[in-house]
Enzyme design. Structure first.
Site, PDB file in Angstrom:
ATOM      1  N   THR A 243     -27.607   6.067 -34.013  1.00 17.20           N
ATOM      2  CA  THR A 243     -27.078   4.661 -34.488  1.00 17.20           C
ATOM      3  C   THR A 243     -28.356   3.718 -35.409  1.00 17.20           C
ATOM      4  O   THR A 243     -29.490   3.613 -34.819  1.00 17.20           O
ATOM      5  CB  THR A 243     -26.530   3.685 -33.743  1.00 17.20           C
ATOM      6  OG1 THR A 243     -25.290   4.426 -33.145  1.00 17.20           O
ATOM      7  CG2 THR A 243     -26.103   2.509 -34.186  1.00 17.20           C
ATOM      8  N   CYS A 327     -54.519   3.121 -31.692  1.00 15.13           N
ATOM      9  CA  CYS A 327     -53.684   4.438 -31.352  1.00 15.13           C
ATOM     10  C   CYS A 327     -54.514   5.363 -30.461  1.00 15.13           C
ATOM     11  O   CYS A 327     -54.170   6.385 -29.876  1.00 15.13           O
ATOM     12  CB  CYS A 327     -53.298   5.122 -32.665  1.00 15.13           C
ATOM     13  SG  CYS A 327     -53.194   3.835 -34.026  1.00 15.13           S
TER      14      CYS A 327
HETATM   15  C1  PLP Z   1     -50.100   3.000 -37.365  1.00 14.13           C
HETATM   16  C2  PLP Z   1     -50.153   4.424 -37.990  1.00 14.13           C
HETATM   17  C3  PLP Z   1     -49.484   5.345 -37.517  1.00 14.13           C
HETATM   18  C4  PLP Z   1     -48.352   5.007 -36.504  1.00 14.13           C
HETATM   19  O1  PLP Z   1     -47.328   4.289 -36.825  1.00 14.13           O
HETATM   20  P1  PLP Z   1     -46.197   3.795 -35.659  1.00 14.13           P
HETATM   21  O2  PLP Z   1     -45.356   3.152 -36.724  1.00 14.13           O
HETATM   22  O3  PLP Z   1     -47.061   2.707 -35.121  1.00 14.13           O
HETATM   23  O4  PLP Z   1     -45.674   4.928 -35.096  1.00 14.13           O
HETATM   24  C5  PLP Z   1     -49.667   6.507 -38.307  1.00 14.13           C
HETATM   25  N1  PLP Z   1     -50.593   6.741 -39.084  1.00 14.13           N
HETATM   26  C6  PLP Z   1     -51.352   5.839 -39.513  1.00 14.13           C
HETATM   27  C7  PLP Z   1     -52.421   6.047 -40.657  1.00 14.13           C
HETATM   28  C8  PLP Z   1     -51.296   4.440 -38.997  1.00 14.13           C
HETATM   29  O5  PLP Z   1     -52.161   3.705 -39.341  1.00 14.13           O
END
Ligand code: PLP
Length: 384
Positions: A243, A327
């Site tokens: 959804t 990340c």
């Molecule tokens: C932040 C980022 C992601 C991950 O995106 P999300 O929406 O947080 O999962 C992937 N690739 C790059 C280059 C990013 O800067």
């Protein structure tokens, strides 16, 4: 309570713009558009669906794409997974995948997973300026290369890949190009048609939209090959069931539209702020810029600080910056991007990413330079 540190981590995430928030609130209460966009039979569903389709057009507009090519996901991580696994699983047998050592973990870890399933993966090294050169990509293409996956803007360095030239090489070769453009929206020109991009990942929360929503552009050449990774009700043309999150989608649409509207002004303003920051910080002893100085966005700077006694943590109480990308920080390892640039473990660990955005001011920049100066000088004098 100590005052909040100044926010210089826009590359990790951005706050939601007030205008974006307003558009989202209009789909959250029971008095407004709460219907399921998939409920075609009644007015509640139809109203929600109209909002979703308007947002699809807004996101497509920023990528130079047609609305039908946009698939909603939960963010760029999912978009990257869908692009790589979706294309590779759509092939009758494993082939060759080209990516780089500088990619986001969402691409690197997915590529490693595909490798365990029999795919051959080439991870290109950057040149001495930290760029992936189009000629290096071209040289890596093999007869069985099916997919090339590279980022538009590096999230740690702010460097920009010449993905349009790469796109033409890849297309001439008959393979597909996936571009992770999470850091590029509103900062570099995106035009999937002209740039010969087949798949493009984007995320709302890097562009003043909400977290937990993103999209994958799926071009005509990729569409028949893309294998769904999420099975269910056949939403999104069967490519991603579930959804649709109306409020998130509406927020992403208005964030992207706003990014387009503000792009020129914002570009000019950030350029000036960045120049000021760069001059101030590079003027301090032992501070150097990581990654190419020219082919970059102004928003993100990555600095190596080689000053005696300097430690990154000393900055954290006053400045919200990143020592590694957010990340990666679950792992606390030295940045794989900086190591790929040929830096030693120690240099990589004494590097910081400082990133500017919509709410950064000249006063903030001056304060940041002052904090850096104080911390660097304190480290130096402590040893004397
Ligand atoms: C932040 C980022 C992601 C991950 O995106 P999300 O929406 O947080 O999962 C992937 N690739 C790059 C280059 C990013 O800067």
């Amino acid at each position: 309570m100590p005052v909040s540190p100044l926010y210089f981590d826009y590359a990790a995430t951005t706050p939601i713009d007030d205008q974006v928030l307003e558009s989202m609130l209009a789909c959250m209460s029971r008095h407004t558009h709460f219907g399921n966009p998939a409920s075609r039979g009644h007015a509640y569903g139809q109203a929600a669906r109209e909002l979703v389709e308007q947002a699809r057009g807004q996101v497509a507009g920023q990528l130079g794409a047609v609305p039908e090519s946009i698939v909603w996901t939960s963010g760029a991580t999912e978009s990257n997974n869908l692009a790589l696994k979706g294309i590779c699983h759509g092939m009758d047998k494993p082939g060759h995948l080209v990516t780089s050592q500088l990619e986001h973990k969402a691409v690197l870890d997915t590529a490693a997973y595909l490798e365990r399933q029999g795919w051959t993966v080439t991870r290109l090294a950057p040149d001495d300026r930290g760029l992936i050169q189009p000629e290096a990509v071209r040289a890596a293409l093999r007869p069985d290369t099916r997919l090339v996956s590279l980022m538009a803007v590096n999230n740690e360095l702010g460097t920009v890949t010449d993905f349009a030239r790469i796109g033409h090489y890849v297309r001439a070769h008959g393979a597909l190009l996936h571009v992770d453009a999470a850091q590029a929206v509103g900062k570099v020109v995106l035009d999937v048609e002209r740039q010969a991009v087949d798949l493009m990942s984007v995320s709302a929360h890097k562009v003043y939209g909400p977290k937990g929503i993103g999209a994958l552009y799926v071009g005509e050449r990729a569409r028949p090959l893309l294998h769904a990774q999420m099975h269910g009700g056949g939403h999104e043309g069967g490519m991603r069931s579930g959804t649709l999150a109306t409020h998130q989608i509406v927020g992403m649409g208005s964030a992207f539209a706003l990014a387009g509207l503000l792009a020129e002004d914002e570009q000019r303003r950030i350029q000036a702020l960045s120049q000021r920051l760069r001059n101030g910080l590079l003027g301090l002893p032992g501070v150097g810029l990581n990654g190419c100085a020219e082919q970059r966005i102004a928003h993100t700077l990555n600095l190596c600080i080689q000053a005696k006694g300097f430690n990154v943590e000393a900055l954290a109480s006053e400045l919200a910056i990143s020592s590694t990308s957010a990340c990666n920080s679950a792992s606390n390892a030295a940045s794989h991007v900086l190591l790929a640039l040929g830096m030693g473990e120690q240099q990589a660990r004494s590097s910081v990413r400082i990133s500017l955005g919509r709410y950064s001011s000249e006063t903030d920049v001056d304060k940041a330079i002052e904090v850096f100066r104080r911390v660097i000088m304190a480290g130096a004098s402590a040893l004397w």
